[in-house]
Design an enzyme around this catalytic site. Structure first.
Site, mmCIF file in Angstrom:
data_model
loop_
_atom_site.group_PDB
_atom_site.id
_atom_site.type_symbol
_atom_site.label_atom_id
_atom_site.label_comp_id
_atom_site.label_asym_id
_atom_site.label_seq_id
_atom_site.Cartn_x
_atom_site.Cartn_y
_atom_site.Cartn_z
ATOM 1 N N HIS A 55 -3.952 -0.485 -4.672
ATOM 2 C CA HIS A 55 -5.619 -0.538 -4.655
ATOM 3 C C HIS A 55 -5.911 -0.339 -5.912
ATOM 4 C CE1 HIS A 55 -5.192 -0.920 -0.292
ATOM 5 N NE2 HIS A 55 -4.259 -0.150 -0.273
ATOM 6 N N SER A 78 0.859 -1.071 0.115
ATOM 7 C CA SER A 78 0.039 -0.010 0.172
ATOM 8 C C SER A 78 0.911 1.539 0.101
ATOM 9 C CB SER A 78 -1.058 0.090 1.254
ATOM 10 O OG SER A 78 -1.947 0.869 1.111
ATOM 11 N N GLU A 86 -4.791 -5.273 -5.418
ATOM 12 C CA GLU A 86 -5.010 -5.468 -4.009
ATOM 13 C C GLU A 86 -4.395 -7.215 -4.052
ATOM 14 O OE1 GLU A 86 -8.516 -4.732 -2.075
ATOM 15 O OE2 GLU A 86 -7.940 -2.348 -1.723
#
Length: 282
Positions: A185, A143, A212
């Site tokens: 994402h 992330s 993801e």
């Protein structure tokens, strides 16, 4: 040399990446098959290797750190050092910096990528991290930890939006991966539009959008392979024939023609020098 890199001129392939990276698009499976995290452990040398978890990106370091300690322990890792570096003073502390020096792999958690760069940049801890990276120690990020890997990183921008000019906020990253912009994402938050804008602003830069529970394993030979359950989208702007990005007012939708886009699932690879796709031999 810096200007030549930014413009994509005369860059030697070994300058794009100098070590081994695992760049995860976030929300990796922690309690099931955990295929992406198993790849991380394998890159670090197996369950006997020491993995250092850096929670700098998050404002909940205790909670996040203990979660990863539990996850890696479940997957058989025997030595896990969770390091909560919350200030530049911490990052310049000799004892803190030395804790990283013995790591077989360094794992950046998610959170805010600007915390990573603003706290670690130019410190003793970062110097040791960079030395480890150049020696081949895997650096892993999920992330926010993924976005921070590149020389220029996305720090803000609209998701689920058309490709509008000025929808991106960008900042200097850690500089471990040259000539790319990484977004995470990616499909789940509808970030194709904003990554197209980033590439349009300098088509020499490669856009890499990572879904993801998916990651790219970046090797020092300037190639990567995709692992995980979803896809990686690669945007190559060098083929763009027409672009109006420099002519628009903020919030206007850009026009691009002849953009090259690759969509790569698990088992496919990409040569960063040749900008070509290949299937990984199983």
């Amino acid at each position: 040399m810096f200007l030549r890199k930014m413009l994509g001129m005369g860059v030697i392939m070994s300058e794009l990446v100098k070590g081994n990276l695992l760049i995860i698009g976030g929300a990796e499976d922690k309690w099931g098959q955990s295929s992406v995290l198993r790849h991380a452990i394998e890159m670090c040398g197996g369950p006997e290797a020491k993995i250092t978890v850096l929670t700098t990106a998050t404002q909940k370091p205790q909670e996040v750190g203990e979660e990863y300690r539990t996850v890696f322990s479940r997957l058989g890792v025997q030595s896990i050092d969770v390091l909560n570096i919350d200030s530049r003073s911490d990052a310049n502390d000799n004892s803190v910096a030395q804790r990283i020096s013995g790591a077989a792999g360094v794992f950046f958690t998610g959170g805010d990528q600007l915390r990573i760069t603003s706290i670690l940049g130019g410190t003793k801890t970062f110097d040791i991290l960079l030395d480890l990276y150049r020696k081949g120690v895997p650096i892993i990020g999920t992330s926010a930890g993924a976005s921070a890997m590149s020389s220029v990183m996305i720090v803000d921008g609209n998701s689920n939006s058309a490709a509008r000019k000025c929808t991106l906020g960008m900042s200097p990253g850690l500089g471990l991966f040259e000539q790319v912009i990484i977004d995470q994402h990616f499909e789940q938050r509808g970030r194709l539009g904003r990554l197209l804008v980033g590439v349009a602003q300098n088509p020499a830069v490669l856009g890499i959008g990572i879904d993801e529970d998916t990651a790219i394993k970046v090797h020092s030979n300037a190639s990567f392979e995709v692992v995980g359950t979803n896809c990686v989208t690669v945007i190559d702007g060098r083929t763009i024939l027409n672009s109006n990005v420099s002519e628009l007012n903020p919030e206007e939708i850009i026009s691009l023609s002849n953009v090259t886009i690759h969509v790569l699932p698990n088992g496919y690879g990409f040569d960063l020098g040749k900008r070509t796709v290949h299937k990984i031999n199983s």
